[in-house]
Design an enzyme around this catalytic site. Structure first.
Site, PDB file in Angstrom:
ATOM      1  N   SER A   1       0.876  -1.182   0.000  1.00 51.82           N
ATOM      2  CA  SER A   1       0.000   0.000   0.000  1.00 51.82           C
ATOM      3  C   SER A   1       0.908   1.225   0.000  1.00 51.82           C
ATOM      4  O   SER A   1       2.082   1.111   0.369  1.00 51.82           O
ATOM      5  CB  SER A   1      -0.842  -0.004   1.287  1.00 51.82           C
ATOM      6  OG  SER A   1      -1.464   1.248   1.497  1.00 51.82           O
TER       7      SER A   1
ATOM      8  N   TYR B   1      -1.979  -1.228  10.455  1.00 46.04           N
ATOM      9  CA  TYR B   1      -1.946  -1.356   8.989  1.00 46.04           C
ATOM     10  C   TYR B   1      -0.636  -0.805   8.438  1.00 46.04           C
ATOM     11  O   TYR B   1       0.021  -1.436   7.607  1.00 46.04           O
ATOM     12  CB  TYR B   1      -3.150  -0.599   8.411  1.00 46.04           C
ATOM     13  CG  TYR B   1      -3.381  -0.796   6.930  1.00 46.04           C
ATOM     14  CD1 TYR B   1      -4.113  -1.886   6.457  1.00 46.04           C
ATOM     15  CD2 TYR B   1      -2.890   0.116   6.006  1.00 46.04           C
ATOM     16  CE1 TYR B   1      -4.348  -2.048   5.100  1.00 46.04           C
ATOM     17  CE2 TYR B   1      -3.109  -0.042   4.647  1.00 46.04           C
ATOM     18  CZ  TYR B   1      -3.842  -1.124   4.200  1.00 46.04           C
ATOM     19  OH  TYR B   1      -4.065  -1.287   2.846  1.00 46.04           O
TER      20      TYR B   1
HETATM   21  P1  NAD Z   1     -11.455  -6.223   0.079  1.00 49.25           P
HETATM   22  O1  NAD Z   1     -12.018  -6.170   1.461  1.00 49.25           O
HETATM   23  O2  NAD Z   1     -12.320  -5.813  -1.072  1.00 49.25           O
HETATM   24  O3  NAD Z   1     -10.879  -7.686  -0.199  1.00 49.25           O
HETATM   25  C1  NAD Z   1     -10.100  -8.366   0.756  1.00 49.25           C
HETATM   26  C2  NAD Z   1     -10.031  -9.817   0.393  1.00 49.25           C
HETATM   27  O4  NAD Z   1      -9.271 -10.487   1.424  1.00 49.25           O
HETATM   28  C3  NAD Z   1     -11.410 -10.495   0.361  1.00 49.25           C
HETATM   29  O5  NAD Z   1     -11.414 -11.486  -0.640  1.00 49.25           O
HETATM   30  C4  NAD Z   1     -11.498 -11.143   1.744  1.00 49.25           C
HETATM   31  O6  NAD Z   1     -12.385 -12.253   1.797  1.00 49.25           O
HETATM   32  C5  NAD Z   1     -10.057 -11.565   1.924  1.00 49.25           C
HETATM   33  N1  NAD Z   1      -9.692 -11.828   3.314  1.00 49.25           N
HETATM   34  C6  NAD Z   1      -9.831 -11.013   4.395  1.00 49.25           C
HETATM   35  N2  NAD Z   1      -9.404 -11.654   5.505  1.00 49.25           N
HETATM   36  C7  NAD Z   1      -9.002 -12.888   5.109  1.00 49.25           C
HETATM   37  C8  NAD Z   1      -8.468 -14.012   5.789  1.00 49.25           C
HETATM   38  N3  NAD Z   1      -8.277 -14.030   7.119  1.00 49.25           N
HETATM   39  N4  NAD Z   1      -8.183 -15.128   5.064  1.00 49.25           N
HETATM   40  C9  NAD Z   1      -8.396 -15.155   3.724  1.00 49.25           C
HETATM   41  N5  NAD Z   1      -8.901 -14.115   3.032  1.00 49.25           N
HETATM   42  C10 NAD Z   1      -9.190 -13.003   3.729  1.00 49.25           C
HETATM   43  O7  NAD Z   1     -10.111  -5.333   0.157  1.00 49.25           O
HETATM   44  P2  NAD Z   1      -9.232  -4.673  -1.000  1.00 49.25           P
HETATM   45  O8  NAD Z   1      -9.469  -3.216  -0.901  1.00 49.25           O
HETATM   46  O9  NAD Z   1      -9.406  -5.375  -2.296  1.00 49.25           O
HETATM   47  O10 NAD Z   1      -7.758  -4.966  -0.426  1.00 49.25           O
HETATM   48  C11 NAD Z   1      -6.928  -6.000  -0.945  1.00 49.25           C
HETATM   49  C12 NAD Z   1      -5.479  -5.691  -0.561  1.00 49.25           C
HETATM   50  O11 NAD Z   1      -5.077  -4.445  -1.115  1.00 49.25           O
HETATM   51  C13 NAD Z   1      -5.252  -5.575   0.956  1.00 49.25           C
HETATM   52  O12 NAD Z   1      -3.999  -6.140   1.300  1.00 49.25           O
HETATM   53  C14 NAD Z   1      -5.244  -4.068   1.169  1.00 49.25           C
HETATM   54  O13 NAD Z   1      -4.505  -3.711   2.302  1.00 49.25           O
HETATM   55  C15 NAD Z   1      -4.568  -3.604  -0.106  1.00 49.25           C
HETATM   56  N6  NAD Z   1      -4.830  -2.197  -0.460  1.00 49.25           N
HETATM   57  C16 NAD Z   1      -6.106  -1.743  -0.694  1.00 49.25           C
HETATM   58  C17 NAD Z   1      -6.298  -0.418  -1.049  1.00 49.25           C
HETATM   59  C18 NAD Z   1      -7.670   0.144  -1.374  1.00 49.25           C
HETATM   60  O14 NAD Z   1      -7.793   1.367  -1.551  1.00 49.25           O
HETATM   61  N7  NAD Z   1      -8.699  -0.646  -1.508  1.00 49.25           N
HETATM   62  C19 NAD Z   1      -5.205   0.455  -1.134  1.00 49.25           C
HETATM   63  C20 NAD Z   1      -3.926  -0.036  -0.862  1.00 49.25           C
HETATM   64  C21 NAD Z   1      -3.755  -1.377  -0.525  1.00 49.25           C
END
Ligand code: NAD
Length: 270
Positions: A152, A165
């Protein structure tokens, strides 16, 4: 208007990938881009069994690739080891590992619940270690591999109220560099991607909550609250993160390892 990603020839066709947390958001976007490239997939993440099965079926039918699903909980090292070995068994190899699953909790540090700290460190950081540890011997044996860790901008800079985080994501970048150095004399690379705000269900929920809390219309919340730190004032699309994964898996990226790539609309340029 969301930007469209550009079509490229399927240079990854026939490779096998595992994307953790791919039942939603960024992980699903990455899975789609890889499937479109002809890459067979192991999906992972939580959700309703029938919806996940439908997703698995659609991805497989639409792109003509083999798609399996692992219900492994990324907070459990034994689940992670089992997921890696099942994925290798089901597909014959595991060439691309994308560590993407992640969760968030927002709180002052003095009120941060210890169980949330432990869960964020386990899912956002330690799961990457356990998956990498389990897959590296196999990739070494195969003589090729790609490891992508979805960190991130919070792996590079901080925001208040996100201590767990930010700590976990900074840790992911350290892990990425160390693993890359260890594997530098192999054809396995390890890199990280640092997205800014990406349009996912997680962020859509935050927009609704902030609109309610600030009594502001959605569009103002997006510009003035959510995207305040993102100069382009546009969300990043999940497929744009997928396109970066695709590039880092391609032969053009053979020399790239131990690096992190921001896809952040200018956030970290400030
Ligand atoms: P999201 O909530 O849409 O998806 C998260 C996914 O992780 C889902 O499929 C969920 O079921 C799975 N998950 C959560 N806990 C779990 C566990 N214990 N075991 C297995 N699966 C699990 O989130 P997102 O926004 O798509 O985020 C995905 C990644 O990207 C994360 O690592 C997040 O930190 C990173 N990220 C997101 C953003 C953003 O703006 N959305 C920005 C930077 C980084």
């Amino acid at each position: 208007m969301p930007t469209q990603t550009v079509e490229t020839p399927q240079i990854l066709r026939g490779k096998n990938a595992l994307v953790t947390g791919s039942t939603s958001g960024i992980g699903l976007g990455i899975a789609r881009v890889l499937a479109k490239e002809g890459v067979n997939l192991t999906l992972n993440g939580f959700g309703k069994a029938e919806e996940i099965e439908e997703l698995r079926r659609i991805l497989s039918a639409e792109y003509g690739v083999k798609v399996t699903y692992s219900p492994a909980d990324m907070s459990k090292p034994s689940d992670i080891r089992e997921m890696i070995s099942t994925s290798i068994r089901d597909h014959g190899s595991l060439d691309i590992l994308v560590n993407n699953a992640g969760i968030q909790h927002v709180s002052t540090v003095e009120e941060f619940p210890e169980e949330k700290w432990n869960a964020i460190l386990a899912i956002n950081l330690s799961s990457n270690f356990h998956a990498i540890k389990a897959v590296v011997p196999h990739m070494k044996e195969r003589g090729w591999g790609r490891i992508l860790n979805i960190a991130s901008v919070h792996g590079l800079v901080a925001s208040p109220f996100k201590s767990a985080y930010v700590a976990a994501k900074h840790g992911v970048l350290g892990l990425t560099k160390s693993v890359a150095l260890e594997l530098a004399d192999t054809a396995i690379t390890c890199n990280a991607i640092c997205p800014g705000y990406v349009r996912t269900p997680l962020v859509e929920n935050q927009i609704e909550q902030q609109a309610e809390a600030h009594k502001l219309p959605r569009e103002r919340v997006i510009r003035e609250v959510i995207l305040a730190a993102q100069p382009k004032k546009q969300f990043i699309e999940t497929e744009q993160i997928g396109a970066m994964v695709q590039f880092l898996c391609s032969p053009n990226a053979d020399a790239i390892t131990g690096s992190s790539f921001t896809v952040d609309g200018g956030w970290t340029a400030r």
